[in-house]
Design an enzyme around this catalytic site. Structure first.
Site: not given
Ligand code: SAJ
Length: 415
Positions: A151, A203, A210, A243, A257
């Site tokens: 994670r 997972k 998100r 909230r 992911c």
């Molecule tokens: N993004 C947005 N708006 C936001 C947050 C993110 O547009 O408010 C975009 C980012 O720019 C990016 C994408 O979403 O393109 C994903 O970015 P991220 O930083 O949220 O996630 P990942 O894919 O790098 O990592 C996620 C994480 N999961 C969660 O936060 C629930 C990480 O903890 C996991 O380990 C990872 O996926 C995984 O390996 O599954």
């Protein structure tokens, strides 16, 4: 303890290095010969703070060695990619299955096998467990099998691998207990023991949660654009409710992911997973929204150079897997000359000056720190009319001087 980590990627390398640093004898296995050679020279093929020094230490003291074939060990950890099948959006387990097949002749009584790769719910039960049962093992009695998803957030992996809570989902409670012992070697967070299918679903659902929330922020952006309301102000103000936590809108969702895991759930139960699919479609629609806005902003111009700032899918990372930037470039490249600038991916990037000279528009698609404070003197010198379209809200408008036109999702309608 002898540990074999199959798949030396974003997760496999730091996981191997941390076990090796904690007195385990680790073999990292990968089919990519170059990667194996690089690791054995103490070089990391990925950008990840703090990892380099740990890797050098464990390679130099011989506790971590990369190879192309697995070796007999006590614990086997599978960290190979799980892409999705484009036709039905299901989870492609081919690499996981071939990793299992590659160790089957080495596995002996009482070994522990852990799948870390993200997999669709029920994959352990329906696909992985039968591979070992066919060899005569009774899982939970003479072989221990668990799914233990990682994670961690790229860019902060070492500290998150050590400190995050960890889920260990066993085929039986005994399998979970054995896998928990393995992670207890270096994990300081809580280790939560559960069933394999609960671990698989949680997972996938963490990333889906998100993705759905980001889709809501992206949908709100389109709604506010239509109604001429400043979406960034709306989010800032709504989030003062104790909230409420509206996520940040952007050019789409990338990475391996959030952009993939929701499909693993959807493909199993499409009739039930309606919000999940709609969220994916909404996030997938953002590159077209951005491309259309670029065309609208530039509609009065005759010479048209667009500078794309940011190829990676997230800020301060060199990871460009599933990045929405590529789709945006594809949608624009027939109409404009595209110049790419990404200081984190130098091999695909021009210099800052090359990227901006005679450019008509800078489109920011990643929230890299380098983009927070651009060289506005150089922009004013090299661009006729310096205009920045910041889709990630990375630039604070208060830091920009009057020579620069800054467009973001908040004021988009006015341009
Ligand atoms: N993004 C947005 N708006 C936001 C947050 C993110 O547009 O408010 C975009 C980012 O720019 C990016 C994408 O979403 O393109 C994903 O970015 P991220 O930083 O949220 O996630 P990942 O894919 O790098 O990592 C996620 C994480 N999961 C969660 O936060 C629930 C990480 O903890 C996991 O380990 C990872 O996926 C995984 O390996 O599954």
């Amino acid at each position: 303890m002898k540990i074999c980590v199959i798949g030396q990627g974003y997760i496999g390398i730091p996981t191997s290095a941390l076990f090796a640093k904690n007195n385990c004898q680790v073999t990292g296995v990968d089919i990519d010969k170059n990667k194996v050679e690089q690791i054995n020279k103490g070089q990391i093929p990925i950008e990840e703070p703090k990892l380099q020094e740990i890797l050098e230490e464990v390679i130099n003291n011989g506790s971590y060695r990369a190879r192309m074939e697995p070796v007999e060990s006590d614990v086997y950890i599978i960290t190979v990619p799980t892409p999705f099948n484009k036709e039905d959006l299901s989870c492609n387990l081919d690499y996981v299955v071939s990793a299992c097949n590659s160790i089957i002749s080495l596995v002996k009584k009482d070994d522990v096998i852990i799948v870390e790769s993200t997999i669709a719910p029920l994959s352990i039960e329906k696909v992985v467990k039968p591979i070992f049962e066919q060899e005569g093992f009774t899982v939970g009695k003479d072989l221990y099998l668990a799914h233990c998803p990682e994670r961690v957030l790229p860019g902060n992996m070492v500290s998150e691998l050590i400190n995050n809570n960890r889920i260990v989902g066993g085929v039986t409670p005994e399998c979970a207990r054995k896998a928990a012992e393995v992670y207890g070697i270096f994990v300081k967070g809580n280790i939560i023991e559960t069933e394999a299918k609960v671990a698989e679903m949680s997972k996938c659902m963490e990333n889906t949660f998100r993705d759905v929330n980001i889709a809501l922020a992206n949908e709100l952006t389109k709604i506010c654009y239509e109604l001429d309301i400043n979406v960034l102000d709306v989010i800032k103000i709504a989030n003062q409710h104790p909230r409420v936590n509206i996520h940040s809108p952007g050019p789409g969702v990338g990475g391996h992911c959030l952009a993939i895991d929701p499909y693993f759930i959807y493909s199993l139960v499409p009739d039930e997973a309606k919000i999940i699919k709609l969220a994916r479609d909404t996030n997938n629609s953002m590159p077209l929204f951005v491309a259309n806005q670029v065309k609208r902003i530039l509609s009065h111009k005759d010479k048209e150079v667009v500078s794309v700032f940011g190829l990676s899918y997230k800020g301060n990372s060199d990871d460009d897997r599933e990045s929405p930037s590529y789709e945006i470039i594809r949608l624009l490249e027939n109409d404009y000359e595209i110049r790419i600038y990404d200081p984190h991916i130098p091999q695909k990037s021009l210099t800052f000056e090359e990227a901006i000279t005679d450019s008509d528009l800078i489109v920011i698609l990643a929230d890299h720190n380098e983009f927070k404070h651009l060289d506005y003197d150089l922009l004013a010198e090299k661009m006729d009319e310096p205009v920045i379209f910041d889709t990630k809200n990375v630039i604070n408008p208060e830091n920009v001087d009057s020579r620069i036109t800054l467009i973001n999702y908040g004021n988009l309608k006015s341009y």
